[in-house]
Design an enzyme around this catalytic site. Structure first.
Site, PDB file in Angstrom:
ATOM      1  N   GLY A 121       9.339  -0.101   0.462  1.00  0.00           N
ATOM      2  CA  GLY A 121      10.013  -1.103   1.291  1.00  0.00           C
ATOM      3  C   GLY A 121       9.983  -0.910   2.796  1.00  0.00           C
ATOM      4  O   GLY A 121      10.605  -1.689   3.510  1.00  0.00           O
TER       5      GLY A 121
ATOM      6  N   GLU B  39       4.812   2.224  -6.660  1.00  0.00           N
ATOM      7  CA  GLU B  39       3.517   2.439  -7.310  1.00  0.00           C
ATOM      8  C   GLU B  39       3.246   3.933  -7.522  1.00  0.00           C
ATOM      9  O   GLU B  39       2.101   4.347  -7.705  1.00  0.00           O
ATOM     10  CB  GLU B  39       2.423   1.773  -6.480  1.00  0.00           C
ATOM     11  CG  GLU B  39       2.658   0.269  -6.413  1.00  0.00           C
ATOM     12  CD  GLU B  39       1.509  -0.521  -5.812  1.00  0.00           C
ATOM     13  OE1 GLU B  39       0.761  -1.139  -6.560  1.00  0.00           O
ATOM     14  OE2 GLU B  39       1.377  -0.507  -4.584  1.00  0.00           O
TER      15      GLU B  39
ATOM     16  N   HIS C 226      -5.478  -7.124  -6.466  1.00  0.00           N
ATOM     17  CA  HIS C 226      -4.478  -6.207  -5.947  1.00  0.00           C
ATOM     18  C   HIS C 226      -4.985  -5.384  -4.759  1.00  0.00           C
ATOM     19  O   HIS C 226      -4.371  -5.384  -3.707  1.00  0.00           O
ATOM     20  CB  HIS C 226      -4.027  -5.306  -7.115  1.00  0.00           C
ATOM     21  CG  HIS C 226      -2.892  -4.409  -6.795  1.00  0.00           C
ATOM     22  ND1 HIS C 226      -2.267  -3.636  -7.736  1.00  0.00           N
ATOM     23  CD2 HIS C 226      -2.275  -4.133  -5.628  1.00  0.00           C
ATOM     24  CE1 HIS C 226      -1.303  -2.944  -7.165  1.00  0.00           C
ATOM     25  NE2 HIS C 226      -1.294  -3.228  -5.876  1.00  0.00           N
TER      26      HIS C 226
ATOM     27  N   HIS D 219      -3.837   3.929  -1.481  1.00  0.00           N
ATOM     28  CA  HIS D 219      -3.899   2.608  -2.103  1.00  0.00           C
ATOM     29  C   HIS D 219      -3.621   1.575  -1.019  1.00  0.00           C
ATOM     30  O   HIS D 219      -2.611   1.660  -0.316  1.00  0.00           O
ATOM     31  CB  HIS D 219      -2.863   2.500  -3.224  1.00  0.00           C
ATOM     32  CG  HIS D 219      -2.599   1.098  -3.634  1.00  0.00           C
ATOM     33  ND1 HIS D 219      -3.602   0.230  -4.018  1.00  0.00           N
ATOM     34  CD2 HIS D 219      -1.446   0.383  -3.712  1.00  0.00           C
ATOM     35  CE1 HIS D 219      -3.075  -0.939  -4.305  1.00  0.00           C
ATOM     36  NE2 HIS D 219      -1.764  -0.882  -4.122  1.00  0.00           N
TER      37      HIS D 219
ATOM     38  N   THR E 261       7.609   5.072  -3.225  1.00  0.00           N
ATOM     39  CA  THR E 261       6.885   3.845  -3.547  1.00  0.00           C
ATOM     40  C   THR E 261       7.012   3.473  -5.022  1.00  0.00           C
ATOM     41  O   THR E 261       6.955   4.343  -5.889  1.00  0.00           O
ATOM     42  CB  THR E 261       5.386   4.003  -3.195  1.00  0.00           C
ATOM     43  OG1 THR E 261       4.671   2.941  -3.815  1.00  0.00           O
ATOM     44  CG2 THR E 261       4.790   5.307  -3.661  1.00  0.00           C
TER      45      THR E 261
ATOM     46  N   GLY F 288       0.815  -1.207   0.000  1.00  0.00           N
ATOM     47  CA  GLY F 288       0.000   0.000   0.000  1.00  0.00           C
ATOM     48  C   GLY F 288       0.850   1.259   0.000  1.00  0.00           C
ATOM     49  O   GLY F 288       2.060   1.203   0.281  1.00  0.00           O
ATOM     50  N   ASN F 289       0.231   2.357  -0.322  1.00  0.00           N
ATOM     51  CA  ASN F 289       0.943   3.636  -0.351  1.00  0.00           C
ATOM     52  C   ASN F 289      -0.033   4.799  -0.298  1.00  0.00           C
ATOM     53  O   ASN F 289      -1.211   4.651  -0.621  1.00  0.00           O
ATOM     54  CB  ASN F 289       1.848   3.745  -1.589  1.00  0.00           C
ATOM     55  CG  ASN F 289       1.429   2.812  -2.687  1.00  0.00           C
ATOM     56  OD1 ASN F 289       0.476   3.082  -3.375  1.00  0.00           O
ATOM     57  ND2 ASN F 289       2.118   1.675  -2.800  1.00  0.00           N
TER      58      ASN F 289
ATOM     59  N   HIS G 189      -4.344  -2.819   0.366  1.00  0.00           N
ATOM     60  CA  HIS G 189      -4.537  -4.205  -0.080  1.00  0.00           C
ATOM     61  C   HIS G 189      -5.515  -4.896   0.875  1.00  0.00           C
ATOM     62  O   HIS G 189      -5.147  -5.874   1.551  1.00  0.00           O
ATOM     63  CB  HIS G 189      -3.204  -4.969  -0.073  1.00  0.00           C
ATOM     64  CG  HIS G 189      -2.218  -4.547  -1.119  1.00  0.00           C
ATOM     65  ND1 HIS G 189      -1.116  -5.305  -1.452  1.00  0.00           N
ATOM     66  CD2 HIS G 189      -2.165  -3.451  -1.914  1.00  0.00           C
ATOM     67  CE1 HIS G 189      -0.421  -4.676  -2.410  1.00  0.00           C
ATOM     68  NE2 HIS G 189      -1.026  -3.541  -2.699  1.00  0.00           N
TER      69      HIS G 189
HETATM   70 ZN   LIG Z   1      -0.299  -2.350  -4.325  1.00  0.00          ZN
END
Ligand SMILES: [Zn+2]
Length: 219
Positions: A45, A75, A157, A94, A73, A28-29, A96
């Site tokens: 990370g 993403e 996702h 975002h 990230t 996630g981010n 999961h």
């Molecule tokens: Zn993701």
């Protein structure tokens, strides 16, 4: 709000996302548009439960790092694409969330025909077909879809939600995961019934009216 306050708020919501089980480890981010040229993002990370305010990075609209150690990230392309497509929002989350991911693997389970709150908050749900996490293909798909609503499901996702602030975007993630959990339980008991097409359309109209009213207030 100052940048320091934004950093503290991002950390608060990252920990909440982790505590609620909406992401695992470094998944996630989160991104926050500080101003037109500066976007605060979570790093790659680092597990969300252990993030600190100084771990966050500031990037420009092209993703170039302006401030901070480490790497943004992976993403990030998705966040930049969404912020470009939605100048009316400031935050992208975002996550999961497991129930939503599980539901996304079964095309016959349709999230926006279960609970009225989902339609009232999010309108007609969009499921973005699988594309590799972090890829330009996923960013392009989202750029097209995110104008249709404030939350989308990413097949296999997770979720992506937007808002004028972190609370707004977080609340939509929670809404989606709650509905997916209900759908999962209902499905375990047998084939769940759905809202009628007529009722769904009325709820969609109400959602649109609220959205227009909200936009008018912003303007
Ligand atoms: Zn993701």
């Amino acid at each position: 709000m100052t940048e320091v306050q934004h950093r503290e708020e991002v950390i608060h919501f990252c920990r909440l996302l982790h505590q609620r089980g909406y992401l695992a480890s470094a998944d996630g981010n989160v991104s926050v548009r500080l101003c037109q040229k500066r976007i605060l993002v979570t790093p790659s990370g680092v597990p969300k439960a252990f993030l600190g305010p100084d771990d966050l990075l500031v990037v420009d609209r092209e993703g170039k790092v302006l401030q901070g150690r480490g790497t943004p990230t992976g993403e990030l392309p998705m966040h930049l694409a969404v912020l470009r497509a939605r100048p009316d929002v400031k935050v992208v989350i975002h996550a999961h969330p497991p129930s939503t991911i599980a539901v996304s693997l079964h095309r016959r389970l349709v999230l926006d025909r279960v609970l009225p709150e989902v339609i009232l908050d999010l309108g007609r749900m969009v499921v973005v077909p699988y594309a590799r996490p972090g890829s330009e293909a996923l960013a392009r798909a989202l750029e097209q879809q995110i104008s249709r609503g404030d939350g989308v499901i990413l097949e296999r996702h997770g979720t992506l939600t937007v808002g004028r602030d972190l609370l707004e975007a977080y609340a939509l993630t929670e809404r989606l995961e709650h509905a997916a959990h209900v759908l999962w339980m209902a499905n375990a008991l047998g084939r769940p019934s759905q809202l009628s097409e007529g009722e769904a359309r009325v709820l969609e109209d109400l959602h649109e009216q609220n959205r227009r009213r909200r936009t008018a207030c912003v303007e």
